[in-house]
Design an enzyme around this catalytic site. Sequence first.
Site, PDB file in Angstrom:
ATOM      1  N   LYS A 152      19.136 -14.935 -87.872  1.00 48.66           N
ATOM      2  CA  LYS A 152      20.721 -14.991 -88.291  1.00 48.66           C
ATOM      3  C   LYS A 152      19.980 -15.557 -90.004  1.00 48.66           C
ATOM      4  O   LYS A 152      19.008 -16.766 -89.821  1.00 48.66           O
ATOM      5  CB  LYS A 152      21.467 -15.528 -87.318  1.00 48.66           C
ATOM      6  N   ASP A 181      19.728 -13.427 -82.051  1.00 55.64           N
ATOM      7  CA  ASP A 181      20.506 -14.685 -81.677  1.00 55.64           C
ATOM      8  C   ASP A 181      20.022 -15.860 -81.003  1.00 55.64           C
ATOM      9  O   ASP A 181      19.664 -15.326 -79.659  1.00 55.64           O
ATOM     10  CB  ASP A 181      22.015 -14.402 -81.363  1.00 55.64           C
ATOM     11  N   HIS A 182      18.897 -16.179 -80.915  1.00 55.01           N
ATOM     12  CA  HIS A 182      18.020 -16.977 -80.275  1.00 55.01           C
ATOM     13  C   HIS A 182      18.745 -17.881 -78.843  1.00 55.01           C
ATOM     14  O   HIS A 182      17.648 -17.525 -78.001  1.00 55.01           O
ATOM     15  CB  HIS A 182      17.241 -18.368 -80.998  1.00 55.01           C
ATOM     16  N   HIS A 244      25.456 -18.460 -82.078  1.00 54.08           N
ATOM     17  CA  HIS A 244      25.613 -18.829 -81.655  1.00 54.08           C
ATOM     18  C   HIS A 244      26.679 -18.696 -79.769  1.00 54.08           C
ATOM     19  O   HIS A 244      26.516 -18.632 -78.773  1.00 54.08           O
ATOM     20  CB  HIS A 244      24.754 -20.149 -81.031  1.00 54.08           C
TER      21      HIS A 244
HETATM   22  C1  BG6 Z   1      19.691 -22.836 -85.023  1.00 57.91           C
HETATM   23  C2  BG6 Z   1      20.484 -23.428 -85.881  1.00 57.91           C
HETATM   24  O1  BG6 Z   1      20.211 -21.448 -84.684  1.00 57.91           O
HETATM   25  O2  BG6 Z   1      20.291 -23.313 -84.123  1.00 57.91           O
HETATM   26  C3  BG6 Z   1      20.089 -24.997 -86.226  1.00 57.91           C
HETATM   27  O3  BG6 Z   1      20.668 -23.066 -87.246  1.00 57.91           O
HETATM   28  C4  BG6 Z   1      19.970 -25.395 -84.821  1.00 57.91           C
HETATM   29  O4  BG6 Z   1      20.716 -25.751 -87.206  1.00 57.91           O
HETATM   30  C5  BG6 Z   1      19.608 -24.458 -83.910  1.00 57.91           C
HETATM   31  O5  BG6 Z   1      19.228 -26.984 -85.459  1.00 57.91           O
HETATM   32  C6  BG6 Z   1      19.742 -25.338 -82.523  1.00 57.91           C
HETATM   33  O6  BG6 Z   1      18.797 -24.171 -81.700  1.00 57.91           O
HETATM   34  P1  BG6 Z   1      18.019 -25.158 -80.534  1.00 57.91           P
HETATM   35  O7  BG6 Z   1      17.323 -24.021 -79.643  1.00 57.91           O
HETATM   36  O8  BG6 Z   1      17.394 -26.245 -80.666  1.00 57.91           O
HETATM   37  O9  BG6 Z   1      19.710 -25.471 -79.838  1.00 57.91           O
END
Ligand code: BG6
Length: 506
Positions: A152, A181-182, A244
């Site tokens: 993304k 979308d991790h 997300h």
């Molecule tokens: C990313 C965002 O997709 O997700 C970041 O670009 C954010 O800004 C991150 O910090 C949060 O991911 P996680 O897995 O740490 O909750």
Amino acid sequence: MNKPLDHVFVIFGASGDLTKRKLMPAIYSLYVQNLLPDKFALLGTSRSKFNDEEFRTKMKKSLVEFKEIDDLSKADEFLKKIFYLQLDSEDSSTYLNLSNKLNSLRADNDIGGNTIYYLSTPPNLYPIIPKNLAANNLNKEDDGWKRLIIEKPFGYDFDSAEKLKNGLLLDWTEEQIFRIDHYLGKETVQNLLVTRFSNGIFEPLWNRNFIHHVEITSAESIGVEERGGYYDSSGALRDMVQNHLLQIVGLVAMEPPSSLDSSSIRNEILKVFQSFRPIKSEDVNHVAIRGQYLESKIKGEQVNGYRKENGVDPNSTTETYAAIKFYIDNWRWGGIPFYIRTGKRLPTRVSEIVIHFNPTPHFLFNKDGSTNPCNQLVLRIQPDEGILLKFGMKIPGAGFDVQNVNMDFHYSDLSSQRIPSAYERLLYDSMRGDSTLFARSEEVMAAWKFLMPVIDAWENDKTIPLYGYPSGTWGPENADDLIEGESMTWRYPCKNLADDGIYCEL
Ligand code: BG6
């Protein structure tokens, strides 16, 4: 678990942060678990100049620094599968070198034509690299599959996302494109499906008749760190909500899929997105709250306000906090409010879903006028991953005083099981061609369409306030007013799943 078919995995942007922090540790972890194909080669490319050995040394450092698993004994063996090619990915003429390098890697390692291209690059290259690959026939599947993995953001707004989508689809099929979308790779996000559809007790209650409202939070305690430049042109809505958080809403609100295959699940998520009640521009001010963090002292340490962060415009109006109330107009959810909020520099890092059940219709206890505690089911995504059910119990002794108590399950109790990283899961799935946990283009477009009235109003309507909030607090106080219902507020989660409140340990 099945091993993926033999292939070459190409990373564009291999000298960047994502490669060293996430991709390399995840791929190594798959290697140690014997989940990579027997014949596998990884080719890193970027503008920087390295030879294979220099790149391997750099990657070895990142395996040590950002390790996913403790066993580093196989690192040297793994690194032999890694190669490097200096490439200007914007220049189509250099792709001949890529093509030659791929051919020699395939020949030397006895690998067929199967190839994954991972775009770990700035988003301005998303339209360019796939076009250049196609111009050099590197998307053709005559000798094996070709897949494209894109990080993304997929566009900046509806129009740019559509342009990107249409451009990609000129040369690639939807089946070839894997949009990461991790959050969908997080074990606890996938567990939403299992919690809902493998238990008989939740699903009958999972609807407008029993649920009062649904609350989803993704809070971070860090600020924008070194990403000020990117973040300032994005903001919380684009950075976290469009992707997300709406994906989580999809999993919480979807109908049971007919099977576990990728299209059944993604069709149900899409139906949820298509049922979002459109937000009218004149309502944005009442249903969406934005904020920006201010300088403050956190645990004795002075932290910068957003406008003083590196790369951020000193007059920036980009939001670092966003909260929205909305409805899903379908039979299951008609009339039930959903609340989502996300922000940087909040008191703690926590992501969770809280299902607030309806109160009992008549409250027999606590006659002194105190309110009836509602049952809550908390599905914690991170940290202290687990599930918590809150319900009323009699306080022992005279009378009938009721107190809310907790019943909680923590993933850490399954101590023998390591929780794989989101990237590990998603890379493994993309190698096997399973697109269930990747966002389909219709979902991405529906998510943009839903948020555009808010994006437009925040950009153009200067009467809509941008609230400042001191770093280390839960964002603008006005966000509490979004929540409908007498004395209802957001849950203020603590680090520990079981605790909440504004004074708990963070
Ligand atoms: C990313 C965002 O997709 O997700 C970041 O670009 C954010 O800004 C991150 O910090 C949060 O991911 P996680 O897995 O740490 O909750």
